[in-house]
Every structure is written in structure tokens, then in C-alpha cells.
Design a protein around this motif. Structure first.
Motif, PDB file in Angstrom:
ATOM      1  N   ARG B 207     -33.618  49.295  78.825  1.00 41.22           N
ATOM      2  CA  ARG B 207     -34.612  48.265  78.525  1.00 41.22           C
ATOM      3  C   ARG B 207     -35.618  48.676  77.463  1.00 41.22           C
ATOM      4  O   ARG B 207     -36.240  47.826  76.838  1.00 41.22           O
ATOM      5  CB  ARG B 207     -35.326  47.834  79.809  1.00 41.22           C
ATOM      6  CG  ARG B 207     -34.405  47.197  80.851  1.00 41.22           C
ATOM      7  CD  ARG B 207     -33.626  46.017  80.293  1.00 41.22           C
ATOM      8  NE  ARG B 207     -32.685  45.468  81.276  1.00 41.22           N
ATOM      9  CZ  ARG B 207     -31.694  44.629  80.964  1.00 41.22           C
ATOM     10  NH1 ARG B 207     -31.506  44.237  79.724  1.00 41.22           N
ATOM     11  NH2 ARG B 207     -30.868  44.193  81.897  1.00 41.22           N
ATOM     12  N   THR B 209     -34.749  50.807  74.892  1.00 41.36           N
ATOM     13  CA  THR B 209     -33.985  50.741  73.652  1.00 41.36           C
ATOM     14  C   THR B 209     -33.249  49.401  73.658  1.00 41.36           C
ATOM     15  O   THR B 209     -33.431  48.586  74.541  1.00 41.36           O
ATOM     16  CB  THR B 209     -32.949  51.876  73.562  1.00 41.36           C
ATOM     17  OG1 THR B 209     -31.908  51.603  74.483  1.00 41.36           O
ATOM     18  CG2 THR B 209     -33.571  53.211  73.867  1.00 41.36           C
ATOM     19  N   ALA B 210     -32.404  49.210  72.669  1.00 41.67           N
ATOM     20  CA  ALA B 210     -31.673  47.943  72.596  1.00 41.67           C
ATOM     21  C   ALA B 210     -30.337  48.027  73.316  1.00 41.67           C
ATOM     22  O   ALA B 210     -29.548  47.099  73.278  1.00 41.67           O
ATOM     23  CB  ALA B 210     -31.456  47.550  71.137  1.00 41.67           C
ATOM     24  N   LEU B 211     -30.065  49.154  74.002  1.00 45.85           N
ATOM     25  CA  LEU B 211     -28.751  49.332  74.630  1.00 45.85           C
ATOM     26  C   LEU B 211     -28.437  48.194  75.598  1.00 45.85           C
ATOM     27  O   LEU B 211     -27.337  47.640  75.586  1.00 45.85           O
ATOM     28  CB  LEU B 211     -28.681  50.683  75.350  1.00 45.85           C
ATOM     29  CG  LEU B 211     -27.320  51.015  75.958  1.00 45.85           C
ATOM     30  CD1 LEU B 211     -26.270  51.144  74.872  1.00 45.85           C
ATOM     31  CD2 LEU B 211     -27.364  52.300  76.775  1.00 45.85           C
ATOM     32  N   MET B 213     -29.518  45.083  75.746  1.00 41.63           N
ATOM     33  CA  MET B 213     -29.210  43.807  75.099  1.00 41.63           C
ATOM     34  C   MET B 213     -27.827  43.847  74.459  1.00 41.63           C
ATOM     35  O   MET B 213     -27.057  42.890  74.562  1.00 41.63           O
ATOM     36  CB  MET B 213     -30.263  43.504  74.042  1.00 41.63           C
ATOM     37  CG  MET B 213     -30.043  42.190  73.339  1.00 41.63           C
ATOM     38  SD  MET B 213     -31.287  41.894  72.067  1.00 41.63           S
ATOM     39  CE  MET B 213     -30.377  42.259  70.605  1.00 41.63           C
ATOM     40  N   LEU B 214     -27.484  44.966  73.821  1.00 37.62           N
ATOM     41  CA  LEU B 214     -26.197  45.041  73.141  1.00 37.62           C
ATOM     42  C   LEU B 214     -25.056  45.078  74.163  1.00 37.62           C
ATOM     43  O   LEU B 214     -24.006  44.478  73.954  1.00 37.62           O
ATOM     44  CB  LEU B 214     -26.153  46.255  72.213  1.00 37.62           C
ATOM     45  CG  LEU B 214     -27.143  46.190  71.048  1.00 37.62           C
ATOM     46  CD1 LEU B 214     -27.025  47.405  70.145  1.00 37.62           C
ATOM     47  CD2 LEU B 214     -26.953  44.922  70.231  1.00 37.62           C
ATOM     48  N   GLU B 216     -25.118  43.636  77.084  1.00 40.31           N
ATOM     49  CA  GLU B 216     -24.987  42.263  77.571  1.00 40.31           C
ATOM     50  C   GLU B 216     -24.302  41.386  76.536  1.00 40.31           C
ATOM     51  O   GLU B 216     -23.436  40.574  76.860  1.00 40.31           O
ATOM     52  CB  GLU B 216     -26.367  41.691  77.919  1.00 40.31           C
ATOM     53  CG  GLU B 216     -26.950  42.339  79.153  1.00 40.31           C
ATOM     54  CD  GLU B 216     -28.313  41.793  79.547  1.00 40.31           C
ATOM     55  OE1 GLU B 216     -28.696  41.990  80.704  1.00 40.31           O
ATOM     56  OE2 GLU B 216     -28.994  41.178  78.695  1.00 40.31           O
ATOM     57  N   SER B 217     -24.686  41.563  75.287  1.00 40.75           N
ATOM     58  CA  SER B 217     -24.108  40.757  74.221  1.00 40.75           C
ATOM     59  C   SER B 217     -22.592  40.962  74.154  1.00 40.75           C
ATOM     60  O   SER B 217     -21.822  40.002  74.041  1.00 40.75           O
ATOM     61  CB  SER B 217     -24.775  41.133  72.902  1.00 40.75           C
ATOM     62  OG  SER B 217     -24.071  40.622  71.825  1.00 40.75           O
ATOM     63  N   ILE B 220     -21.032  39.247  77.174  1.00 41.15           N
ATOM     64  CA  ILE B 220     -21.058  37.782  77.175  1.00 41.15           C
ATOM     65  C   ILE B 220     -20.076  37.230  76.149  1.00 41.15           C
ATOM     66  O   ILE B 220     -19.300  36.337  76.433  1.00 41.15           O
ATOM     67  CB  ILE B 220     -22.479  37.252  76.867  1.00 41.15           C
ATOM     68  CG1 ILE B 220     -23.451  37.683  77.953  1.00 41.15           C
ATOM     69  CG2 ILE B 220     -22.471  35.728  76.762  1.00 41.15           C
ATOM     70  CD1 ILE B 220     -24.909  37.494  77.569  1.00 41.15           C
ATOM     71  N   LYS B 289     -24.983  39.581  81.735  1.00 44.50           N
ATOM     72  CA  LYS B 289     -26.267  39.988  82.296  1.00 44.50           C
ATOM     73  C   LYS B 289     -26.087  40.978  83.453  1.00 44.50           C
ATOM     74  O   LYS B 289     -25.258  40.751  84.324  1.00 44.50           O
ATOM     75  CB  LYS B 289     -26.999  38.752  82.822  1.00 44.50           C
ATOM     76  CG  LYS B 289     -27.487  37.841  81.719  1.00 44.50           C
ATOM     77  CD  LYS B 289     -28.816  38.310  81.248  1.00 44.50           C
ATOM     78  CE  LYS B 289     -29.378  37.363  80.198  1.00 44.50           C
ATOM     79  NZ  LYS B 289     -30.521  37.976  79.512  1.00 44.50           N
TER      80      LYS B 289
END
Lengths: 512, 358
Positions: B207, B209-211, B213-214, B216-217, B220, B289
Motif C-alpha cells: 500500500r 508502494t504501487a505494488l 495497485m499494479l 490488482e490491475s 482485474i 482486489k
């Protein structure tokens, strides 16, 4: 031919339909009627409530208020299956069939003739063939569905709907991925069904097609009924302004044209230059140059190779022949990352599959491209994220203006704008836009066209692909014409070039 | 109280309540609370914590300590599942970690030395990291489906552990190594502290870093992520490597608990418990998610459940059935369909008095 105003009773009558989702009134007291033997267009912008009304009719959504009469009896379907049993069949934009099954299996699924409890396959194929021939389709029922074009699949989907002797056929954006010939084929079937007395509800973003096929139209705006009109009595301009609820100002904007007096190729070096770039089975080797500040349009029919050119330029597919130079240096665009590193952004035509990350928020979707370029360890600073979000929310007029909304909850046009923001945030020097305006409403379309013209005016190189030639002509400085997966011609655009000229180039294959 | 204020306070209450109920962690937490409550009914001093020799003792402390290995495995599993994957090899990795570390300690001239223990743990963790990298290679580079790719190590892994222990159950005596599984620090079990520390680390890693989000991306929409320039391959590889590493750490804790390396039974079926914990915590098996705090609650539920079975005196014969019932209840309460139905019912109930009022 279609004098439904005579004593005929409507086959579908919806009165006072209201549906509320948390925080949104999706439909507000909407009336709608559909007569046998007519093609009835349902018109409205994205988010006007067209899909919701269809889903209310077919029982996908329960209604909060109102009454639905089908053939005079009140119904509240609990799902599409029940609606189908009552004669209301739907064919969706994305063909909801099974690619890996045969055409016959797809048509007859769930209605196969049986003998002693087992499926009688010969009778199944015979039945399917009969339905196909009434559609004017001459294909082998035992061939696999996936081997046919989207247009044929669409017609198979309609055949499937007619197996249950539907009295009402709902066509939701059936033409959005068809080319002109395929649309003509589809419309021939639609006319035949109409003449047989089927009531057809037609939803499309293509206004010309609506005028070509429909008898009557119902216009929705913001979940409310605006009016019901005979198509012959409603002018195009009047229709568009009724749909968007604003008068001419936006339509004025529709006349954005790039300034053809400026020639960006003059004395400058191209941003990107390809020589003999091609990929086996995808597109024949082609030469193309795009200059900073220039919009190069790719014109051609669906499947002519325009998307394939875009995919090679953006590294989405890997070329197997030819060379690419970016800013006069030899470059190999091995994958999207390599292209992005060179300043190339690519907005795919397939928004749902290759663009939208639905369960992430608008904010996350906007910074995704930028963040991917930085790697996971160096997070884009919160302040910069806020700046990006603020800038593009306003600049692109994204609604709802809530960066924390999940992207899948936005309408198609707004999703498209968020994706454009994702790419603009990476500050590209070449922006490749494949069908950026497909399936979105008139207002958003005008805004995106204006954006493209503005970006080019500020020095960005743009490759613009659209099935609508008017749009390509309006925006491009130069137009490359594609046919049969080959670049066949290239013309410099000017005020004198018209749609007819481009159509002729496509038809003649550039004189080859 | 006047009628108006009465109505208003009631709506406020129900509005706040519905927000709490809709929180994804609500039902898992309720399940955990019910389990703890059921236990106190059977043994009233269940929740009591006493101090003995400067250490804390009691059932809650046991739950904390027993949760440690499962939490470590489930953390890796959460990330793997978020990328649309699954890791079936974690149990085998647990066994290998125990086998390697204990065999090394047993064969060393000085089993009680801290340095020996550290080297043993280092070797075991490195090997498990390598096993995770191997899984990641099969999935992200070779393109084998995760369930098949990790099935290879799931079956082969116990064989490897058998080879290392030469078919024996290796037992050792080493005070420093025993600390990891049974020791206390600041009154709390070392194992729990290690696992919670790793939890905090992973939470920060995903949370801050961007790990996250990436990950999850990629989970998804893999195609869209690729076109957006996300290094999907590296991300998938990383999460499998982490899953291997965390499983190794879990294996060390389990081995240190019993001070014996049992290639056949160490970490047996822990992959299933871990997947359950992830699902109970609200992370969808379809990827996308993920919720680390959900996984934490899920792990506590499963460990408490295991303890409950012994305290309530459920016959070992029906233990799996008992577990299954609880799991079904929690997952049902989380299913969108059931939630929708419940929400519709409460909406109707809320709507009725308004109509009367109008």
C-alpha cells in the motif's frame, strides 16, 4: 406498410416505469410502447436510460414503480429467460454465444429436438438450417461459430432469438462492429422480420442507420421520456439537440476541423518513420511517417488492417519485417513498454478488454500508465496524482467528477475519457487513437474530436482511426488508405477532399 | 422524546449501522466474535490471560501463536490469488524448509550455536525463495496455468523433503532454533511477532508502494495492464517468489514448534486452509482486489475454529464437517447474491414505515 396507428394494440406497453439505484434515479416515470410490425429506435446519450429500460423490460432489473404489459397482460419478468418465454428476445452488442460450439448448437441450445430423451442431432441441424435460411444465411450449421465473422455471428444470434418465435426482438447496438455491407445484410433480415409482424426495438449510436431502418423513435434523456416521434417527422439536427438537451452550441463544436493550411511535414523531421514494417498474417509491409503536430488518419473498412497498423506502431504486436525509426534513431518496439518509453501512447479500439480496469478507481486508472512506467517501487507522489486527476477531470469534463468511483460504474463515453487521461498523463509525443469515439454519445464525441485537434495544434503527433470517414476527414492532415490488410494509398487532406474521394480510393484500391 | 427526534435518531442509527454492515470485514469479524463467544460459553475463562514466568498465557495467546504459520502462508497466497493465480505448493515448501533447516542443524558439530541456527534458516529460506521463483517462472514465462504449475511442486516437494531427511523424522535439540516456535519476547510468542511483523511489512509494501495497485490491475484486466505498460510478468513472478519465501518461514516456525522434520505431515493441507482464509477474508478467487486485513481475520477464524473443536469437544470424526459448516456460513454471508437479497429485504422493511408516514 407499417400503419401501426390503426386499431393494432401495442405488443409492449410500459407505463410510469421508475428504477432507482443507490443515489441515482435511472428511470423516472418513463412510458414506452412498441407495436407489432415496426422498427422502433430507442434514442438517447450514454446514461440516458436506454439500457436500463431494456433491462427493465427483459426482467434483468426489477422495477420500483410502473406497469409492463406484454400482449395486453401485465408481466414482471424475473429474468431474460422468463421474458423469452413470453416472446421477448434480446440480441446484445457483444454476441453472447459460444464460439467453440457449432452454429446449429448455438441456435438450438436449450430447444433441441429430442428423441427418447436424447438430443436428435440430425433434426437439430435440420431445424437450425431452416432458421438460417429464413435469415438469408447460407452457412454450414455444423461449422464452428468462431470461424465466422462478427456479422454472421450477429445474424446467428438473431436466428437463435427467432427459434422461440419471438414477438419482440430487441437489438442493442447490433451494428457497432459491422462494416457497411454487413449492416446492409443485417438490415435486410430486420426488414423481413418486421414485415412478418415482429416488433423490433433498435438501439444504435449511428444516427444514419436509425433513419435508414426505423419507423418510430422514443427519445430519453437523463432517465426521463422526452418524446415519441415518427422518424419521418423528425429532422436530424432536431433529434440531436433533443437528445443532448442543448441546442446548437455543441453542434457548432462538431465542426472542429484541423487547420489544413498548416503543413507539419514542412521542413521538420518525422517523429516516427517505418519502412516495410509488417507482420505475417496481420498486415502487409507498409511505409508510414508521422510528423510532430500532424494528424494522420487511417481510413479503411473494418478488417482492412487499420487496427493492425496501430498495433505494430504501439508495440502491442511485434513486427516480423521492416524497420522503425523514432526521432531518426533505429528503434525496435518489442512490447507496449518499449513503445511507451519512446513516448508512444496507444488507445485500443477494444475499450472493455484492453483499456478499462473496471474494479480500480478513476484515479487509479488515470495514473496506471504513468505508474507502470516508473515501476512499482517508485510510487507517483500523491500531489502529482491529485494534479493529474484535477486537470483531466476538468479538461475532459468527466462525469461524475468523483475520482474515487470505480471505473466500471461510469458510462462508455466517460470511461473513454478516463483512458485518454491515462495516456495524456504519460505526456506522449505520438498518440495512436483506435476508434476513440465508437459507441459514445454525441457530446463526448465532439469533445474528444476537439481534444485531438488541440493536441495536434500543440505539437503532438497523432494517428487517428475511425470507421466514420467524416470524422477522419475532419481531423486529419494526411490520410493513409487501407484495404485488404495493405496500405494502398496516401493522400494529403484539404478542403477539396470529400468522403466520396476516400470511398473511391478504398473501392479502387488506390488504382491498383 | 418528541416523535420527530425519535425518527431522526432512528434513521441516523440505521444509516450508520448499514454502513458498518456493508463493510467487507463485518461478517468475518462477526464470525470470529461468535466463535470466541461460543468458546467462553463452554469454558468461561477462555478469554482470560494470565502471566506466568513473565510470559502471557491463555487461549487468546495460543490462537495468536498457532496462527503464525498459516498467516505467513496466507499472506503470500493473497497476493498470488490477486493476480488470478493459486499456489498449491505451499505445504510442500513448508515441509522442505523444515527438512533442510533441521537436517543442517542435526549434521552440524554445534547444534546449539546461534550461528548454526542462523545459517540453517538462511539456507532454508533461500531455497524456498528459489522454489517460489521456480513457480513464478513456470507461470509467468512458460505460461503454464498456476494450478498445474504449482501442482508439480506440490507433489514433487514432499519427495524432495523425504530425500533431504532420508526418510527419517529428523529430531534435534537446539535452544536457539526452539525460540522461533516456542519462545517469548516481551511476553508475547516470537512466532506471532514474526508473522505479524511480516504482515505489517507486506501491508506497507503493497500500500505504500504501487505494488498493490499494479497487482490488482494485472488481476482485474491483464490485457489492459500490458498495454498500459505494466510489467505483468515481473509482478506475477514477484508474488510467487514471495509466496515461496513466506511458506519457508512458516515451515521454520512449524519445525521449531515440534523440533522435528516430518516430510510427510509438516504443513499437510495448509494450502487449503490458506486459500480458505483468503476467501473468508473477502479476496475473490477471480483475482483483482485483495484485502490483507481480511486475510488476517480469516486466519484467526480458522485457527480459533481448530481450537474450538478441541475445547467444545467435537468428535475428531466430524471435525472437518464442523469446519465446513462455519466456512459455508461465512462465505454465504459474503456472497453478492445473498447480500443483495438481504439488502433488498431490509430496504423493503425500511420503505414500509415511510409509506405509512406519507
Amino acid at each position: 406498410m407499417t400503419n401501426h396507428e390503426t386499431a393494432t394494440r401495442p405488443v409492449v406497453e410500459m407505463t410510469g416505469i421508475s428504477i432507482e439505484f443507490p443515489g441515482v434515479k435511472a428511470l423516472d416515470q418513463v412510458d414506452f410502447r412498441l407495436f407489432p410490425g415496426e422498427v422502433h429506435a430507442l434514442m438517447g446519450e450514454n446514461g440516458a436510460g436506454k439500457s436500463t429500460l431494456i433491462k427493465a423490460l427483459t426482467g434483468v432489473y426489477g422495477i420500483d414503480a410502473g406497469e409492463i404489459l406484454v400482449s395486453g397482460t401485465p408481466h414482471r419478468f424475473s429474468g431474460p429467460g422468463e421474458a423469452q418465454d413470453a416472446g421477448v428476445a434480446t440480441v446484445y452488442q457483444e454476441v453472447n454465444l459460444c464460439d467453440n460450439l457449432s452454429v446449429a448448437e448455438n441456435i438450438m441450445l436449450g430447444h433441441e429436438p429430442r428423441r427418447l430423451g436424447a438430443i436428435n442431432w440430425r433434426a437439430t441441424r435440420r431445424e437450425a438450417a431452416r432458421h438460417l435460411s429464413t435469415m438469408g444465411l447460407d452457412i454450414d450449421p455444423s461449422s464452428s461459430l468462431g470461424s465466422h465473422s462478427i456479422a454472421v455471428q450477429q445474424l446467428v444470434a438473431i436466428s437463435r432469438a427467432m427459434v422461440v418465435d419471438a414477438k419482440v426482438l430487441i437489438l442493442d447496438e447490433p451494428t457497432s462492429s459491422l462494416d457497411a455491407d454487413e449492416v446492409a445484410q443485417l438490415f435486410a433480415v430486420v426488414r423481413r422480420l418486421r414485415n412478418d409482424g415482429v416488433a423490433i426495438l433498435f438501439v444504435s449510436h449511428f444516427i444514419e442507420q436509425v433513419y435508414e431502418i426505423s419507423d418510430r423513435m422514443t427519445v430519453l434523456r437523463n432517465g426521463r421520456l422526452v418524446g415519441e416521434h415518427l422518424v419521418s417527422e423528425m429532422g436530424r439536427l432536431e433529434l440531436v439537440s433533443t437528445m443532448i438537451g442543448r441546442s446548437m452550441e455543441v453542434l457548432e463544436d462538431l465542426h472542429v476541423r484541423t487547420d489544413h493550411a498548416v503543413d507539419p511535414t514542412d521542413g521538420a523531421a518525422p517523429f516516427i518513420q517505418t519502412v516495410g514494417l509488417g507482420r505475417k498474417g496481420s498486415v502487409q509491409p507498409f511505409d508510414l511517417e508521422v510528423y510532430p503536430g500532424e494528424v494522420v488518419g487511417l481510413a479503411g473498412l473494418l478488417g482492412s488492417g487499420r487496427t493492425e497498423v496501430a498495433r505494430l506502431l504501439s508495440g502491442a504486436d511485434r513486427a516480423d519485417t521492416g524497420t522503425t525509426r523514432v526521432k531518426d534513431a533505429p528503434t525496435r518496439l518489442r512490447n507496449p513498454r518499449a513503445a511507451i518509453a519512446e513516448g508512444i501512447a496507444f488507445s485500443s479500439e477494444d475499450r472493455k478488454l484492453e483499456g478499462v480496469v473496471g474494479d480500480l478507481t478513476v484515479r487509479e486508472n488515470m495514473v496506471l500508465g504513468l505508474q507502470a512506467g516508473r515501476g512499482w517501487m517508485r510510487r507517483v507522489p500523491a500531489k502529482q496524482v491529485d494534479e493529474i486527476v484535477d486537470r483531466y477531470m476538468t479538461a475532459l469534463n468527466i462525469r461524475p467528477a468523483n475520482p474515487d468511483a470505480l471505473l466500471r460504474n461510469l458510462s462508455g463515453g466517460n470511461q473513454q475519457k478516463v483512458l485518454l487521461a491515462r495516456w495524456l498523463a504519460t505526456a506522449p509525443e505520438l498518440f495512436i487513437l483506435d476508434e476513440p469515439t465508437r459507441g459514445i454519445d454525441v457530446g463526448a464525441k465532439a469533445e474528444i474530436q476537439k481534444l485531438v485537434a488541440d493536441l495536434a495544434a500543440k505539437g503532438m503527433a497523432v494517428v487517428f482511426i475511425s470507421a466514420e470517414l467524416e470524422e477522419v476527414l475532419r481531423l486529419s492532415h494526411r490520410i493513409a488508405v487501407m484495404r485488404d490488410r495493405e496500405k494502398v494509398a496516401e493522400i494529403t487532406n484539404s478542403e477539396d477532399v470529400g468522403v466520396d474521394d476516400v470511398v473511391e480510393l478504398i473501392a479502387s484500391g488506390g488504382g491498383r | 422524546m418528541s416523535p420527530t427526534t425519535g425518527t431522526r435518531s432512528r434513521t441516523d442509527y440505521s444509516g450508520g449501522l448499514s454502513r458498518v454492515v456493508r463493510h467487507p470485514l463485518f461478517w468475518p469479524l462477526v464470525a470470529l466474535a461468535v466463535l470466541l463467544l461460543a468458546n467462553t460459553v463452554y469454558s468461561p475463562d477462555f478469554l482470560a490471560i494470565s502471566v506466568l514466568d513473565g510470559h502471557l498465557f491463555g487461549a487468546p495467546i495460543d490462537i495468536l501463536r498457532n496462527s503464525a504459520p498459516l498467516l505467513l502462508v496466507a499472506l503470500g497466497m493473497t497476493l498470488v490469488i490477486a493476480t488470478r493465480g493459486i499456489d498449491l505448493s505451499v505445504g510442500a515448501t513448508v515441509a522442505i524448509a523444515g527438512a533442510v533447516s533441521l537436517s543442517f542443524i542435526a549434521s552440524s558439530p554445534n547444534p546449539g550455536a546461534v550461528s548454526t541456527v542462523l545459517v540453517a534458516m538462511g539456507i532454508a529460506l533461500l531455497l524456498c525463495l528459489f522454489l517460489g521463483v521456480w513457480n513464478g517462472l513456470l507461470v509467468s514465462v512458460v505460461g503454464i496455468q498456476p494450478i498445474i504449475a504449482t501442482l508439480i511442486l506440490m507433489t514433487a516437494g514432499r519427495g524432495i523433503a523425504m530425500l533431504i531427511t532420508e526418510g527419517q523424522i529428523t529430531t534435534v535439540t537446539s535452544a536457539p532454533f526452539k525460540t522461533l516456535g516456542s519462545g517469548f519476547w516481551l511476553g508475547l510468542p516470537v512466532a506471532a511477532l514474526v508473522a505479524l511483523g511480516v504482515y505489517a511489512l507486506v501491508a506497507a509494501l503493497t500500500r505504500r508502494t504501487a505494488l498493490g495497485m499494479l497487482v490488482e490491475s494485472v488481476g482485474i484486466n491483464p490485457s489492459a495492464s500490458r498495454l498500459a505498460g505494466v510489467k505483468a510478468r515481473t509482478i506475477v513472478w514477484t508474488v510467487f517468489a514471495l509466496s515461496g519465501l513466506f511458506s519457508g518461514l512458516a515451515g521454520l516456525i512449524l519445525a521449531s514448534n515440534v523440533m522435528a522434520a516430518d516430510a510427510n505431515n509438516a504443513g499437510l493441507f495448509i494450502e487449503l486452509d490458506a486459500i480458505l482464509a483468503v476467501v473468508i477474508g473477502g479476496t475473490s478467487l477471480q483475482g483483482g482486489k485483495f484485502s490483507l486485513s481480511g486475510t488476517l481475520v480469516g486466519v484467526f477464524i480458522i485457527t480459533t475454529l481448530t481450537l474450538t473443536v478441541t475445547i467444545v469437544g467435537v468428535s475428531p470424526l466430524v471435525t472437518p464437517l464442523f469446519k465446513a459448516v462455519v466456512v459455508i456460513a461465512v462465505t454465504l454471508l459474503q456472497s453478492p447474491v445473498v447480500r443483495e437479497k438481504l439488502a433488498a429485504r431490509s430496504r423493503r422493511r425500511a420503505a414500509r414505515p415511510e409509506e405509512v408516514a406519507a
